[in-house]
Design a protein around this motif. Sequence first.
Motif, PDB file in Angstrom:
ATOM      1  N   ALA A  51      38.742  29.482  48.906  1.00  0.00           N
ATOM      2  CA  ALA A  51      40.204  28.676  49.023  1.00  0.00           C
ATOM      3  C   ALA A  51      40.865  29.530  47.916  1.00  0.00           C
ATOM      4  N   PHE A  52      40.629  30.568  47.399  1.00  0.00           N
ATOM      5  CA  PHE A  52      41.231  31.132  46.285  1.00  0.00           C
ATOM      6  C   PHE A  52      41.062  32.669  46.456  1.00  0.00           C
ATOM      7  N   GLN A  53      42.216  33.428  46.187  1.00  0.00           N
ATOM      8  CA  GLN A  53      42.343  34.875  46.382  1.00  0.00           C
ATOM      9  C   GLN A  53      43.479  35.169  45.464  1.00  0.00           C
ATOM     10  N   VAL A  54      43.212  36.282  44.517  1.00  0.00           N
ATOM     11  CA  VAL A  54      44.197  36.528  43.641  1.00  0.00           C
ATOM     12  C   VAL A  54      44.380  38.219  43.843  1.00  0.00           C
ATOM     13  N   TYR A  55      45.788  38.416  43.561  1.00  0.00           N
ATOM     14  CA  TYR A  55      46.334  39.957  43.830  1.00  0.00           C
ATOM     15  C   TYR A  55      46.684  40.086  42.351  1.00  0.00           C
ATOM     16  N   GLU A  56      46.325  41.545  42.083  1.00  0.00           N
ATOM     17  CA  GLU A  56      46.761  42.217  40.676  1.00  0.00           C
ATOM     18  C   GLU A  56      48.296  42.725  41.198  1.00  0.00           C
ATOM     19  N   GLY A  57      49.293  42.021  40.560  1.00  0.00           N
ATOM     20  CA  GLY A  57      50.631  42.635  40.654  1.00  0.00           C
ATOM     21  C   GLY A  57      51.532  41.956  39.788  1.00  0.00           C
ATOM     22  N   ASP A  58      52.768  42.548  39.808  1.00  0.00           N
ATOM     23  CA  ASP A  58      53.979  42.048  38.886  1.00  0.00           C
ATOM     24  C   ASP A  58      55.131  41.454  39.515  1.00  0.00           C
ATOM     25  N   VAL A  59      55.671  40.154  38.995  1.00  0.00           N
ATOM     26  CA  VAL A  59      56.676  39.544  39.646  1.00  0.00           C
ATOM     27  C   VAL A  59      57.906  40.669  39.340  1.00  0.00           C
ATOM     28  N   ARG A  60      57.927  41.589  38.583  1.00  0.00           N
ATOM     29  CA  ARG A  60      58.713  42.567  38.571  1.00  0.00           C
ATOM     30  C   ARG A  60      58.897  43.527  39.624  1.00  0.00           C
ATOM     31  N   SER A  61      57.933  43.408  40.392  1.00  0.00           N
ATOM     32  CA  SER A  61      57.937  44.362  41.759  1.00  0.00           C
ATOM     33  C   SER A  61      58.135  43.236  42.836  1.00  0.00           C
ATOM     34  N   LYS A  62      59.286  43.672  43.745  1.00  0.00           N
ATOM     35  CA  LYS A  62      59.474  42.801  44.853  1.00  0.00           C
ATOM     36  C   LYS A  62      58.197  42.897  45.791  1.00  0.00           C
ATOM     37  N   GLU A  63      58.008  44.131  45.966  1.00  0.00           N
ATOM     38  CA  GLU A  63      56.854  44.463  46.837  1.00  0.00           C
ATOM     39  C   GLU A  63      55.601  43.378  46.705  1.00  0.00           C
ATOM     40  N   ASP A  64      55.228  43.304  45.416  1.00  0.00           N
ATOM     41  CA  ASP A  64      54.130  42.546  44.887  1.00  0.00           C
ATOM     42  C   ASP A  64      54.346  41.100  45.227  1.00  0.00           C
ATOM     43  N   VAL A  65      55.528  40.644  44.839  1.00  0.00           N
ATOM     44  CA  VAL A  65      55.945  39.247  45.203  1.00  0.00           C
ATOM     45  C   VAL A  65      55.894  38.949  46.796  1.00  0.00           C
ATOM     46  N   ASP A  66      56.471  40.055  47.557  1.00  0.00           N
ATOM     47  CA  ASP A  66      56.357  39.718  48.771  1.00  0.00           C
ATOM     48  C   ASP A  66      54.876  39.562  49.691  1.00  0.00           C
ATOM     49  N   SER A  94      62.277  43.674  28.046  1.00  0.00           N
ATOM     50  CA  SER A  94      61.200  43.353  28.789  1.00  0.00           C
ATOM     51  C   SER A  94      61.137  41.842  29.297  1.00  0.00           C
ATOM     52  N   HIS A  95      61.653  41.185  28.399  1.00  0.00           N
ATOM     53  CA  HIS A  95      61.692  39.686  28.684  1.00  0.00           C
ATOM     54  C   HIS A  95      62.604  39.499  29.744  1.00  0.00           C
ATOM     55  N   PHE A  96      63.858  40.180  29.892  1.00  0.00           N
ATOM     56  CA  PHE A  96      64.898  40.145  30.812  1.00  0.00           C
ATOM     57  C   PHE A  96      64.267  40.354  32.431  1.00  0.00           C
ATOM     58  N   ASP A  97      63.393  41.605  32.391  1.00  0.00           N
ATOM     59  CA  ASP A  97      62.861  41.995  33.520  1.00  0.00           C
ATOM     60  C   ASP A  97      61.812  41.102  34.206  1.00  0.00           C
ATOM     61  N   SER A  98      60.917  40.588  33.249  1.00  0.00           N
ATOM     62  CA  SER A  98      59.866  39.665  33.906  1.00  0.00           C
ATOM     63  C   SER A  98      60.495  38.322  34.128  1.00  0.00           C
ATOM     64  N   ASN A  99      61.294  37.640  33.142  1.00  0.00           N
ATOM     65  CA  ASN A  99      61.766  36.261  33.335  1.00  0.00           C
ATOM     66  C   ASN A  99      62.932  36.271  34.311  1.00  0.00           C
ATOM     67  N   VAL A 100      63.795  37.143  34.334  1.00  0.00           N
ATOM     68  CA  VAL A 100      65.037  37.011  35.118  1.00  0.00           C
ATOM     69  C   VAL A 100      64.777  37.677  36.307  1.00  0.00           C
ATOM     70  N   VAL A 101      64.714  38.824  36.425  1.00  0.00           N
ATOM     71  CA  VAL A 101      64.384  39.747  37.649  1.00  0.00           C
ATOM     72  C   VAL A 101      63.047  39.266  38.466  1.00  0.00           C
ATOM     73  N   GLY A 102      62.085  38.934  37.632  1.00  0.00           N
ATOM     74  CA  GLY A 102      60.905  38.212  38.150  1.00  0.00           C
ATOM     75  C   GLY A 102      61.058  37.183  39.020  1.00  0.00           C
ATOM     76  N   THR A 103      61.802  36.332  38.404  1.00  0.00           N
ATOM     77  CA  THR A 103      62.456  34.837  39.046  1.00  0.00           C
ATOM     78  C   THR A 103      63.186  35.162  40.003  1.00  0.00           C
ATOM     79  N   GLN A 104      64.096  35.832  40.124  1.00  0.00           N
ATOM     80  CA  GLN A 104      64.941  36.349  41.222  1.00  0.00           C
ATOM     81  C   GLN A 104      63.966  36.809  42.461  1.00  0.00           C
ATOM     82  N   HIS A 105      63.313  37.601  42.228  1.00  0.00           N
ATOM     83  CA  HIS A 105      62.215  38.101  43.442  1.00  0.00           C
ATOM     84  C   HIS A 105      61.699  36.847  43.989  1.00  0.00           C
ATOM     85  N   VAL A 106      60.976  35.948  43.242  1.00  0.00           N
ATOM     86  CA  VAL A 106      60.185  34.749  43.597  1.00  0.00           C
ATOM     87  C   VAL A 106      61.222  33.961  44.298  1.00  0.00           C
ATOM     88  N   LEU A 107      62.415  33.733  43.729  1.00  0.00           N
ATOM     89  CA  LEU A 107      63.590  33.028  44.548  1.00  0.00           C
ATOM     90  C   LEU A 107      63.879  33.419  45.787  1.00  0.00           C
TER      91      LEU A 107
END
Length: 317
Positions: A51-66, A94-107
Amino acid sequence: MSETVAVTGAAGFIGRWVVAELLDRGHTVYGLDDFSNGSERNIEEFRDDDAFQVYEGDVRSKEDVDRLFEHDVDVCLHLAAEIDVQESLEDPESHFDSNVVGTQHVLEACRRNDTRLGLIGTCMVYDMVDSEEGIDEDHPTKPASPYAGSKLAAEDLAEGYYHGYDLPVTILRPFNTYGPYQKTGMAGGVVSIFTDRDIRGEPLKIFGDGTQTRDLLYVTDCARFIVDATFSDETVGEVLNAGTGTDVSINELAELIATGDTEITHVEHHHPQSEVQKLLCDPTKAGEILDWEPEVTLEEGIARLRTWLQDSEESGS
């Protein structure tokens, strides 16, 4: 009912406990982590779980989130973030990219897939100057670092998606969380650092005079809060704090943890300007809406952490 859940930051300290809580409840979990702060060790025990699978990827990457959302995700728990106050002062971008841009991709992924979102924020967004009383959700915000500013910006973005698109969003602000799998170096929490040093027979070093206080939440209580709050229809569009409603001074904490001949020393604070004197949560709202309250006392939590650290040391992990 079993849901398909995406967890960003799944291999981090709190993230791995959220994964454990979700799997215990029978959900299917897809994780994303870039392993810059999280580690393989944290999720090792879930590797054989179908029931668990993990991907190595970064929320700063739209492709990884998608890619994470290709699994018809019902619920997303967004924990991935840069979380170091001092590092944010030295490298705010780096904090802006991860925390703001990354959250935008997730949203955006949540919006396209009509996915419920639990956004894990931080108590550091609050104005700490006037916190003699417990801090509730109506307390003024005043981010005192690029880290806190980026986390508050992420919350504002999420609130915009809630109001603008009717996306089911819940914003969660845990206070100081501690427990097994937390780092014990300088980037770790004070409980983990002190307990590890006590086991090793090293002095417990208190920065400043030690009168500063913290509201310390055991990590399983935090994970249960995150899952309960995100899955509840009553919390959509709300901000919720999680803490114990009790604070302890760092001096008292050191006395509680120190055993035998362990020395307690006071050293000059290397970043006195970033020190918060009093951190006390008012968790009333979470109690009223979710019937949630912490179950693990500070003494019990320290005992569990000590046992885990000792076992980890013996096994060499």
